[in-house]
Design a protein around this motif. Sequence first.
Motif, PDB file in Angstrom:
ATOM      1  N   GLN A 298      33.568  55.157 -37.184  1.00  0.00           N
ATOM      2  CA  GLN A 298      34.770  55.074 -37.730  1.00  0.00           C
ATOM      3  C   GLN A 298      35.054  53.505 -37.039  1.00  0.00           C
ATOM      4  O   GLN A 298      34.749  52.847 -36.148  1.00  0.00           O
ATOM      5  N   PRO A 299      35.906  53.723 -37.816  1.00  0.00           N
ATOM      6  CA  PRO A 299      36.888  52.090 -37.497  1.00  0.00           C
ATOM      7  C   PRO A 299      37.210  51.717 -35.960  1.00  0.00           C
ATOM      8  O   PRO A 299      37.653  52.224 -35.539  1.00  0.00           O
ATOM      9  N   GLY A 300      37.006  50.588 -35.487  1.00  0.00           N
ATOM     10  CA  GLY A 300      37.281  50.292 -34.421  1.00  0.00           C
ATOM     11  C   GLY A 300      35.660  50.611 -33.141  1.00  0.00           C
ATOM     12  O   GLY A 300      35.286  51.004 -32.498  1.00  0.00           O
ATOM     13  N   ASP A 301      35.298  51.853 -33.726  1.00  0.00           N
ATOM     14  CA  ASP A 301      33.233  51.824 -33.257  1.00  0.00           C
ATOM     15  C   ASP A 301      32.294  50.611 -32.422  1.00  0.00           C
ATOM     16  O   ASP A 301      32.688  50.086 -34.364  1.00  0.00           O
ATOM     17  N   VAL A 302      31.481  50.753 -32.191  1.00  0.00           N
ATOM     18  CA  VAL A 302      30.738  50.022 -32.263  1.00  0.00           C
ATOM     19  C   VAL A 302      29.900  51.057 -32.436  1.00  0.00           C
ATOM     20  O   VAL A 302      30.341  51.924 -31.513  1.00  0.00           O
ATOM     21  N   GLN A 303      28.595  50.098 -32.689  1.00  0.00           N
ATOM     22  CA  GLN A 303      26.750  50.529 -33.251  1.00  0.00           C
ATOM     23  C   GLN A 303      26.628  50.842 -31.183  1.00  0.00           C
ATOM     24  O   GLN A 303      26.306  52.174 -30.951  1.00  0.00           O
ATOM     25  N   ALA A 304      26.737  50.239 -30.545  1.00  0.00           N
ATOM     26  CA  ALA A 304      25.407  50.407 -29.352  1.00  0.00           C
ATOM     27  C   ALA A 304      26.287  49.236 -27.955  1.00  0.00           C
ATOM     28  O   ALA A 304      27.043  48.299 -28.438  1.00  0.00           O
ATOM     29  N   THR A 305      26.759  49.972 -26.501  1.00  0.00           N
ATOM     30  CA  THR A 305      26.637  49.599 -25.514  1.00  0.00           C
ATOM     31  C   THR A 305      25.591  49.209 -24.479  1.00  0.00           C
ATOM     32  O   THR A 305      25.132  50.762 -24.453  1.00  0.00           O
ATOM     33  N   TYR A 306      25.607  48.399 -23.871  1.00  0.00           N
ATOM     34  CA  TYR A 306      24.742  48.037 -22.996  1.00  0.00           C
ATOM     35  C   TYR A 306      24.614  47.739 -22.492  1.00  0.00           C
ATOM     36  O   TYR A 306      25.464  46.089 -22.288  1.00  0.00           O
ATOM     37  N   ALA A 307      24.569  47.601 -21.020  1.00  0.00           N
ATOM     38  CA  ALA A 307      25.217  46.744 -20.181  1.00  0.00           C
ATOM     39  C   ALA A 307      24.361  46.296 -18.889  1.00  0.00           C
ATOM     40  O   ALA A 307      23.755  46.340 -18.948  1.00  0.00           O
TER      41      ALA A 307
END
Length: 343
Positions: A298-307
């Motif tokens: 969806q618009p505004g989503d990012v593929q991956a997050t990783y801290a």
Amino acid sequence: MTNASPRRILLTGAAGFVGFHVTEALLAQGVQVLGIDNMTPYYDPALKQARLDRLTPRNGFSFEPIDIADYDALQASFAAYKPDAVIHLAAQAGVRYSLDNPRAYAHSNLDGFLSVLEACRHNPVSHLIYASSSSVYGANAKVPFSEHDGADHPVSLYAATKRANELMAHSYAHLYGIPVTGLRFFTVYGPWGRPDMAYFKFTKAILEGRPIDVYAEAEMSRDFTYVDDVSEAIVRLAALPPASDPNFDAASPDPASAAAPYRVYNIGNHTPVRLDRFISVIEQACGKQAIKRHLPMQPGDVQATYADVRDLAARADFSPDTPIEEGIARFVAWYREFYGVAG
């Protein structure tokens, strides 16, 4: 800089998901908390009221129903309560909702945050901690996300308001010497969570035998962070207000440092999990298989997050580590009990 834990905290968003858990953690340590919340109906106000009903009888807790964008009301609370420190968790949350209701984000996340900053300016506190978001990393492709990297390409208005909060906080730290710490939360989940979050929707639908909407299942991964770990990080950092970095180099500035008493930290489980595996863990906890409706990202989503949480670990001697199997099992157990769903 003092490492003494504040004993009187004004906490905004006290009836919210993270605010509720942080308030419980503070009260357990004997800290007095004035909770602020406007009980906005972005999601079921009955859930917010249920959280508040658990907090209200507790010794050391008081509550005022205030919209943080109402500066006069907020300023009056600061002046009367005289907090040692402020934990600001009230905000308009949600990436997708920001596509349809952008003005709600300007009201709460920009006007509201300005009210908090101004109240801290006129009623000096030892430390202001506020919620930012992993969404500020936006279009960044380098992982894990580090506070030492730039965060200037947001892909949603929600993310833009959170990045704006960080810049506003830095300016007040610089101008008025307010020690300010921003926390970039990575997909917080757990009991008493928000019904608009995917794990909550998935659990509800699976238990009811309804299909779930799954966006880009094979492509998406998230750094799911259990709410008790978030609370622990906040409580520890509350006693650690930042000071000016004597090694800050204005000719080659490090985004994670500042000449002002200002810092930002990632609060994440530093273990990204693919969405298909996450759904599998929820299925296991529910004892039922999901009916999946596959949809594109969806618009505004990012593929991956990783801290990258090395800075948090160095500062607070702590990093989140609750496995999703444990955290999701606790959430599903809470969900069944709260909504009266048979096991």
